[in-house]
Design an enzyme around this catalytic site. Structure first.
Site, PDB file in Angstrom:
ATOM      1  N   GLY A  46      40.900  56.515 -42.520  1.00 16.61           N
ATOM      2  CA  GLY A  46      41.192  58.014 -42.986  1.00 16.61           C
ATOM      3  C   GLY A  46      40.383  58.868 -42.130  1.00 16.61           C
ATOM      4  O   GLY A  46      39.499  58.716 -41.296  1.00 16.61           O
ATOM      5  N   GLN A  51      37.080  67.180 -39.825  1.00 19.86           N
ATOM      6  CA  GLN A  51      36.457  66.165 -39.060  1.00 19.86           C
ATOM      7  C   GLN A  51      36.667  66.352 -37.379  1.00 19.86           C
ATOM      8  O   GLN A  51      36.234  66.009 -36.668  1.00 19.86           O
ATOM      9  CB  GLN A  51      36.459  64.634 -39.671  1.00 19.86           C
ATOM     10  CG  GLN A  51      36.053  64.239 -40.849  1.00 19.86           C
ATOM     11  CD  GLN A  51      36.327  63.073 -41.170  1.00 19.86           C
ATOM     12  OE1 GLN A  51      37.457  62.694 -41.489  1.00 19.86           O
ATOM     13  NE2 GLN A  51      35.365  61.973 -40.940  1.00 19.86           N
ATOM     14  N   CYS A  93      31.536  56.786 -43.309  1.00 25.40           N
ATOM     15  CA  CYS A  93      32.374  57.997 -42.895  1.00 25.40           C
ATOM     16  C   CYS A  93      32.338  58.049 -41.296  1.00 25.40           C
ATOM     17  O   CYS A  93      31.358  57.950 -40.722  1.00 25.40           O
ATOM     18  CB  CYS A  93      31.631  59.146 -43.579  1.00 25.40           C
ATOM     19  SG  CYS A  93      32.454  60.704 -42.963  1.00 25.40           S
ATOM     20  N   LEU A  94      33.462  58.345 -40.880  1.00 31.25           N
ATOM     21  CA  LEU A  94      33.418  58.485 -39.352  1.00 31.25           C
ATOM     22  C   LEU A  94      32.293  59.844 -38.669  1.00 31.25           C
ATOM     23  O   LEU A  94      31.780  59.736 -37.629  1.00 31.25           O
ATOM     24  CB  LEU A  94      34.730  58.658 -38.702  1.00 31.25           C
ATOM     25  CG  LEU A  94      35.807  57.476 -38.751  1.00 31.25           C
ATOM     26  CD1 LEU A  94      37.195  57.887 -38.564  1.00 31.25           C
ATOM     27  CD2 LEU A  94      35.373  56.394 -38.009  1.00 31.25           C
ATOM     28  N   HIS A 135      37.699  60.250 -50.928  1.00 28.05           N
ATOM     29  CA  HIS A 135      37.005  60.781 -50.029  1.00 28.05           C
ATOM     30  C   HIS A 135      37.277  61.665 -49.047  1.00 28.05           C
ATOM     31  O   HIS A 135      36.587  62.804 -48.682  1.00 28.05           O
ATOM     32  CB  HIS A 135      36.610  59.163 -49.163  1.00 28.05           C
ATOM     33  CG  HIS A 135      35.903  59.378 -48.006  1.00 28.05           C
ATOM     34  ND1 HIS A 135      34.528  58.884 -47.704  1.00 28.05           N
ATOM     35  CD2 HIS A 135      35.929  60.145 -46.872  1.00 28.05           C
ATOM     36  CE1 HIS A 135      34.187  59.093 -46.535  1.00 28.05           C
ATOM     37  NE2 HIS A 135      34.774  59.732 -45.914  1.00 28.05           N
ATOM     38  N   GLU A 136      38.700  61.522 -48.762  1.00 29.60           N
ATOM     39  CA  GLU A 136      39.435  62.515 -47.853  1.00 29.60           C
ATOM     40  C   GLU A 136      39.586  63.906 -48.733  1.00 29.60           C
ATOM     41  O   GLU A 136      39.254  64.980 -47.916  1.00 29.60           O
ATOM     42  CB  GLU A 136      40.679  62.063 -47.347  1.00 29.60           C
ATOM     43  CG  GLU A 136      40.596  60.864 -46.650  1.00 29.60           C
ATOM     44  CD  GLU A 136      39.665  60.868 -45.467  1.00 29.60           C
ATOM     45  OE1 GLU A 136      39.214  61.763 -44.892  1.00 29.60           O
ATOM     46  OE2 GLU A 136      39.156  59.680 -45.190  1.00 29.60           O
ATOM     47  N   HIS A 139      36.300  65.819 -48.333  1.00 30.68           N
ATOM     48  CA  HIS A 139      36.301  66.427 -46.998  1.00 30.68           C
ATOM     49  C   HIS A 139      36.774  67.949 -46.928  1.00 30.68           C
ATOM     50  O   HIS A 139      36.156  68.749 -46.376  1.00 30.68           O
ATOM     51  CB  HIS A 139      36.733  65.611 -46.093  1.00 30.68           C
ATOM     52  CG  HIS A 139      36.074  64.623 -45.383  1.00 30.68           C
ATOM     53  ND1 HIS A 139      34.689  65.028 -44.645  1.00 30.68           N
ATOM     54  CD2 HIS A 139      36.069  63.407 -45.284  1.00 30.68           C
ATOM     55  CE1 HIS A 139      34.071  63.602 -44.254  1.00 30.68           C
ATOM     56  NE2 HIS A 139      34.796  62.863 -44.667  1.00 30.68           N
TER      57      HIS A 139
HETATM   58  O1  GNR Z   1      37.006  54.772 -42.063  1.00 33.39           O
HETATM   59  C1  GNR Z   1      36.623  54.871 -43.162  1.00 33.39           C
HETATM   60  N1  GNR Z   1      36.344  54.015 -44.027  1.00 33.39           N
HETATM   61  C2  GNR Z   1      36.245  54.449 -45.443  1.00 33.39           C
HETATM   62  C3  GNR Z   1      35.602  53.125 -46.048  1.00 33.39           C
HETATM   63  C4  GNR Z   1      35.268  53.215 -47.459  1.00 33.39           C
HETATM   64  C5  GNR Z   1      35.481  54.548 -48.219  1.00 33.39           C
HETATM   65  C6  GNR Z   1      36.159  55.820 -47.367  1.00 33.39           C
HETATM   66  C7  GNR Z   1      36.251  55.513 -46.060  1.00 33.39           C
HETATM   67  S1  GNR Z   1      36.899  56.659 -45.240  1.00 33.39           S
HETATM   68  C8  GNR Z   1      36.342  56.425 -43.594  1.00 33.39           C
HETATM   69  C9  GNR Z   1      36.895  57.347 -42.653  1.00 33.39           C
HETATM   70  C10 GNR Z   1      36.645  58.682 -42.926  1.00 33.39           C
HETATM   71  O2  GNR Z   1      35.279  59.198 -42.605  1.00 33.39           O
HETATM   72  N2  GNR Z   1      37.191  59.628 -43.371  1.00 33.39           N
HETATM   73  O3  GNR Z   1      36.731  60.709 -43.681  1.00 33.39           O
HETATM   74 NI    NI Z   2      34.756  60.765 -44.171  1.00 34.95          NI
END
Ligand code: GNR
Ligand code: NI
Length: 178
Positions: A46, A51, A93-94, A135-136, A139
């Site tokens: 995601g 980001q 999270c990236l 999660h997104e 953000h």
């Molecule tokens: O790549 C991602 N893996 C992930 C694994 C478990 C729960 C959420 C994520 S999202 C993350 C990419 C990211 O940072 N998206 O904002």
């Molecule tokens: Ni993230």
């Protein structure tokens, strides 16, 4: 299409509220396409617009990270309209590389959003897709998964992360010298 740089914690832009998109035009579609390319390049499942430094309510998600076809979702102005149950998932999270911790969220959600053409749609999600959408959307509200950890856990994780970040920065500098 272009791969954009992913902004790392603790940059301020990751903790700001994003603005809804009012018109989905070619510039928005270009942004969406860059986000898709950037997500796949980084091997994430995601990516949210903040980001890459854009404070708009846009996220792209592919829970297979491109391993399987037809799993790419584009959400513009997403809203959770139903949520039930609880689920714990190990998240990463990236924007916080090297940190992986268990987070507790709603197990099943229903989401309303606009797609890449500006058409409204609804989707029901469970498991990893549900976790990733939440999660997104966090953000887009300037919230990182660290905020779902206990204060003690967060303190320990951040100490480790800051060491990890220093190593990344050092490796980048050394690479620049060669
Ligand atoms: O790549 C991602 N893996 C992930 C694994 C478990 C729960 C959420 C994520 S999202 C993350 C990419 C990211 O940072 N998206 O904002
Ligand atoms: Ni993230």
């Amino acid at each position: 299409m272009a791969i954009r740089d992913i902004i790392l914690y603790p940059d301020d832009v990751l903790q700001k509220e994003c603005e809804p998109v009012d018109e989905i035009d070619d510039s928005i579609r270009e942004l969406v396409d860059d986000m898709i390319e950037t997500m796949y390049h980084a091997r994430g499942i995601g990516l949210a617009a903040p980001q890459i430094g854009v404070l708009k309510r846009i996220t792209v998600i592919d829970p297979t990270a491109g391993e399987e076809e037809d799993n790419l979702h584009v959400f513009i102005n997403p809203e959770i309209i139903e949520a039930e149950g609880r689920i714990t998932w190990e998240e990463g999270c990236l924007s916080i590389p090297g940190v992986y911790e268990n987070v507790d969220r709603a197990a099943r959600i229903k989401v309303r959003a606009l797609d890449r053409n500006g058409d409204p749609f609804e989707i029901e999600a469970s498991d990893l897709l549900s976790v990733c959408i939440q999660h997104e959307i966090d953000h887009l509200d300037g919230v990182l998964f660290l905020e779902h950890l206990s204060r003690l856990k967060r303190r320990i994780v951040l100490k480790k992360y800051k060491k990890h970040l220093k190593r990344i920065e050092q490796a980048d500098e050394e690479e620049g010298q060669h």
